[in-house]
Design a protein around this motif. Structure first.
Motif, PDB file in Angstrom:
ATOM      1  N   LEU A  36       7.601   5.376  -6.873  1.00  0.00           N
ATOM      2  CA  LEU A  36       7.553   6.823  -7.012  1.00  0.00           C
ATOM      3  C   LEU A  36       6.505   7.229  -8.048  1.00  0.00           C
ATOM      4  O   LEU A  36       5.680   8.113  -7.806  1.00  0.00           O
ATOM      5  N   PHE A  37       6.511   6.561  -9.200  1.00  0.00           N
ATOM      6  CA  PHE A  37       5.526   6.852 -10.242  1.00  0.00           C
ATOM      7  C   PHE A  37       4.105   6.600  -9.740  1.00  0.00           C
ATOM      8  O   PHE A  37       3.200   7.386 -10.008  1.00  0.00           O
ATOM      9  N   ASP A  38       3.905   5.486  -9.006  1.00  0.00           N
ATOM     10  CA  ASP A  38       2.573   5.190  -8.462  1.00  0.00           C
ATOM     11  C   ASP A  38       2.113   6.297  -7.520  1.00  0.00           C
ATOM     12  O   ASP A  38       0.956   6.718  -7.562  1.00  0.00           O
ATOM     13  N   TYR A  39       3.011   6.772  -6.664  1.00  0.00           N
ATOM     14  CA  TYR A  39       2.658   7.825  -5.713  1.00  0.00           C
ATOM     15  C   TYR A  39       2.246   9.096  -6.453  1.00  0.00           C
ATOM     16  O   TYR A  39       1.213   9.695  -6.149  1.00  0.00           O
ATOM     17  N   ILE A  40       3.069   9.499  -7.420  1.00  0.00           N
ATOM     18  CA  ILE A  40       2.764  10.711  -8.182  1.00  0.00           C
ATOM     19  C   ILE A  40       1.450  10.561  -8.933  1.00  0.00           C
ATOM     20  O   ILE A  40       0.620  11.486  -8.964  1.00  0.00           O
ATOM     21  N   ASP A  41       1.228   9.383  -9.515  1.00  0.00           N
ATOM     22  CA  ASP A  41      -0.012   9.129 -10.261  1.00  0.00           C
ATOM     23  C   ASP A  41      -1.230   9.213  -9.352  1.00  0.00           C
ATOM     24  O   ASP A  41      -2.261   9.767  -9.711  1.00  0.00           O
ATOM     25  N   THR A  42      -1.119   8.704  -8.135  1.00  0.00           N
ATOM     26  CA  THR A  42      -2.229   8.684  -7.189  1.00  0.00           C
ATOM     27  C   THR A  42      -2.483  10.047  -6.544  1.00  0.00           C
ATOM     28  O   THR A  42      -3.619  10.481  -6.400  1.00  0.00           O
ATOM     29  N   HIS A  43      -1.395  10.724  -6.147  1.00  0.00           N
ATOM     30  CA  HIS A  43      -1.519  11.941  -5.342  1.00  0.00           C
ATOM     31  C   HIS A  43      -1.293  13.242  -6.113  1.00  0.00           C
ATOM     32  O   HIS A  43      -1.454  14.322  -5.543  1.00  0.00           O
ATOM     33  N   ASN A  44      -0.898  13.134  -7.364  1.00  0.00           N
ATOM     34  CA  ASN A  44      -0.580  14.334  -8.153  1.00  0.00           C
ATOM     35  C   ASN A  44       0.420  15.238  -7.441  1.00  0.00           C
ATOM     36  O   ASN A  44       0.321  16.465  -7.470  1.00  0.00           O
TER      37      ASN A  44
END
Length: 100
Positions: A36-44
């Motif tokens: 989840l953190f990776d997704y948010i970090d990548t896609h804002n």
């Protein structure tokens, strides 16, 4: 990279249920949170719809009501009470257009 601890309040039953489901997917809570953190970090953005952009509650309620009103209603009382399991299955198939 140094790791940090993340704490969240989640109902115990949900945490246990989701942990079992994740285990069935060969994953765990920590991996899910990291993804989840990776997704948010990548896609804002969050990987699911923004609640502020979702369909208003009144519109969802109206759609649900319309759907319910379109369902075939069973007669009042329990029409299946006197039937065997086999007879119930046959009636259900017939109601769906299948020959029993």
């Amino acid at each position: 990279m140094e790791n940090a601890m993340v704490a969240a309040r989640v109902p115990v039953e949900r945490k246990e249920r989701v942990a079992r489901k994740l285990a069935g997917m060969n994953s765990n809570v920590s991996e899910a949170i990291n993804q989840l953190f990776d997704y948010i970090d990548t896609h804002n953005a969050l990987p699911f719809p923004d609640e502020s952009q979702s369909v208003p509650r009144t519109q969802r309620a109206a759609a649900a009501s319309e759907w319910l009103n379109g369902l075939t209603r069973l007669p009042e009382g329990n029409a299946f009470q006197q039937l065997s399991d086999e007879e119930i299955t046959q009636k259900r198939l017939q109601s769906r257009g299948f020959e029993a």
